[in-house]
Design a protein around this motif. Structure first.
Motif, PDB file in Angstrom:
ATOM      1  N   HIS A  33      41.292   8.634 -43.630  1.00  0.00           N
ATOM      2  CA  HIS A  33      42.426   8.400 -42.736  1.00  0.00           C
ATOM      3  C   HIS A  33      42.193   7.084 -42.003  1.00  0.00           C
ATOM      4  N   PHE A  34      43.212   6.217 -42.045  1.00  0.00           N
ATOM      5  CA  PHE A  34      43.066   4.836 -41.570  1.00  0.00           C
ATOM      6  C   PHE A  34      44.120   4.584 -40.492  1.00  0.00           C
ATOM      7  N   ASP A  35      43.698   4.556 -39.231  1.00  0.00           N
ATOM      8  CA  ASP A  35      44.619   4.476 -38.092  1.00  0.00           C
ATOM      9  C   ASP A  35      44.906   3.037 -37.689  1.00  0.00           C
ATOM     10  N   VAL A  36      46.136   2.636 -37.861  1.00  0.00           N
ATOM     11  CA  VAL A  36      46.519   1.264 -37.523  1.00  0.00           C
ATOM     12  C   VAL A  36      47.324   1.275 -36.217  1.00  0.00           C
ATOM     13  N   GLY A  48      43.527  -3.547 -39.310  1.00  0.00           N
ATOM     14  CA  GLY A  48      44.677  -3.655 -40.211  1.00  0.00           C
ATOM     15  C   GLY A  48      44.312  -3.953 -41.645  1.00  0.00           C
ATOM     16  N   MET A  49      45.157  -4.724 -42.299  1.00  0.00           N
ATOM     17  CA  MET A  49      45.055  -4.919 -43.746  1.00  0.00           C
ATOM     18  C   MET A  49      43.693  -5.422 -44.242  1.00  0.00           C
ATOM     19  N   PRO A  50      43.085  -6.428 -43.614  1.00  0.00           N
ATOM     20  CA  PRO A  50      41.826  -6.934 -44.185  1.00  0.00           C
ATOM     21  C   PRO A  50      40.722  -5.874 -44.248  1.00  0.00           C
ATOM     22  N   SER A  54      38.968  -4.288 -47.654  1.00  0.00           N
ATOM     23  CA  SER A  54      37.536  -4.349 -47.925  1.00  0.00           C
ATOM     24  C   SER A  54      36.924  -2.979 -48.192  1.00  0.00           C
ATOM     25  N   ILE A  55      37.608  -1.901 -47.817  1.00  0.00           N
ATOM     26  CA  ILE A  55      37.030  -0.566 -48.111  1.00  0.00           C
ATOM     27  C   ILE A  55      37.714   0.119 -49.291  1.00  0.00           C
ATOM     28  N   ARG A  56      38.725  -0.531 -49.855  1.00  0.00           N
ATOM     29  CA  ARG A  56      39.551   0.162 -50.862  1.00  0.00           C
ATOM     30  C   ARG A  56      38.736   0.682 -52.042  1.00  0.00           C
ATOM     31  N   ALA A  82      47.143  -4.018 -49.763  1.00  0.00           N
ATOM     32  CA  ALA A  82      45.787  -3.836 -49.233  1.00  0.00           C
ATOM     33  C   ALA A  82      45.111  -2.584 -49.782  1.00  0.00           C
ATOM     34  N   GLY A  83      45.901  -1.690 -50.405  1.00  0.00           N
ATOM     35  CA  GLY A  83      45.274  -0.536 -51.053  1.00  0.00           C
ATOM     36  C   GLY A  83      45.657   0.837 -50.543  1.00  0.00           C
ATOM     37  N   ALA A  84      46.677   0.941 -49.680  1.00  0.00           N
ATOM     38  CA  ALA A  84      47.072   2.272 -49.185  1.00  0.00           C
ATOM     39  C   ALA A  84      47.680   3.099 -50.321  1.00  0.00           C
TER      40      ALA A  84
END
Ligand code: DX5
Ligand code: ZN
Length: 223
Positions: A33-36, A48-50, A54-56, A82-84
């Motif tokens: 889970h990636f909280d922006v 955010g995106m960068p 980098s973790i994708r 970015a990979g979502a």
């Protein structure tokens, strides 16, 4: 319905991010889970995106991005690039929510919609057919480590009943203040995708994830 743990990276130690992601995966967490946060829709600013980019390929988990940003339609393509894999936007943050959801789908991601604790489930009724997942916030969005707002558990139950009535196989995600001690309440109410930050990243990450999954296997839904 499959139950999945989505560790919230907001609570991770960023200087060891890759290692901590691997530990969560090892325990059996299928999502990340990636909280922006944009400092506008919510008071705080996160990442955010960068960082996502980098973790994708850090592991094989599904990347579940929760956008707490105003007018998220502006960033749908950027998060896809970015990979979502799943993109969740807030109902309260969109001028044209239907256009936003359609854009996410057109970009090939799974579509999520989220509501804050004070937003009624009924506001989603006309949108349920358009989404793969609803995120019912169990705290006010903006910060990790808060206490769950108990009334939100009833909203999960109401939403599951609504989705069942429409014959929809809807993923219901819950996020905020969820620990090993209270997660059964959300599972019983019909949630199946559980976000946990503090409860995963404090202490032994792999063991914390395993303990959640054990509870998933031993808790029955009861409406
Ligand atoms: C809050 C975020 C959550 C948060 C959860 O705005 O959406 O994902 O990181 O953290 P815990 O589990 O610590 O409440
Ligand atoms: Zn979140």
């Amino acid at each position: 319905m499959k139950r999945i743990l989505a560790p919230s990276l907001l609570a991770a130690d960023f200087k060891q991010l890759g290692k901590q992601i691997a530990m969560a995966e090892q325990g059996g967490a299928e999502y990340l889970h990636f909280d922006v946060m944009d400092g506008h829709f919510v008071p705080s600013i996160s990442f955010g995106m960068p960082v996502l980019e980098s973790i994708r390929d850090a592991g094989n988990q599904v990347l579940d991005a929760h956008l707490m940003i105003t007018e998220p339609i502006r960033y749908v393509e950027a998060f896809q690039k970015a990979g979502a894999d799943i993109l969740t936007v807030h109902l309260e943050a969109c001028m044209d929510v239907k256009a936003t959801l359609l854009k996410i789908k057109a970009c090939g991601m799974k579509v999520g919609i989220s509501i804050k604790p004070k937003t009624a489930v009924s506001t989603l009724a006309a949108l349920l057919e358009m989404v793969d997942m609803v995120l019912v916030m169990t705290v006010e969005p903006g910060f990790g480590g808060q206490k769950i707002i108990p009334e939100t558990i009833d909203k999960v139950r109401e939403l599951r009943t609504l989705a069942d009535g429409k014959g929809l196989d809807l993923d219901i995600q819950v996020d905020g203040g969820i620990y090993h001690e209270n997660v059964h309440l959300l599972l019983e109410a019909g949630a199946n995708i559980i976000v946990a930050g503090s409860a995963v990243f404090a202490g032994d990450i792999t063991a914390n994830v395993r303990r959640f999954i054990e509870i998933f296997q031993n808790t029955k839904r009861c409406l």
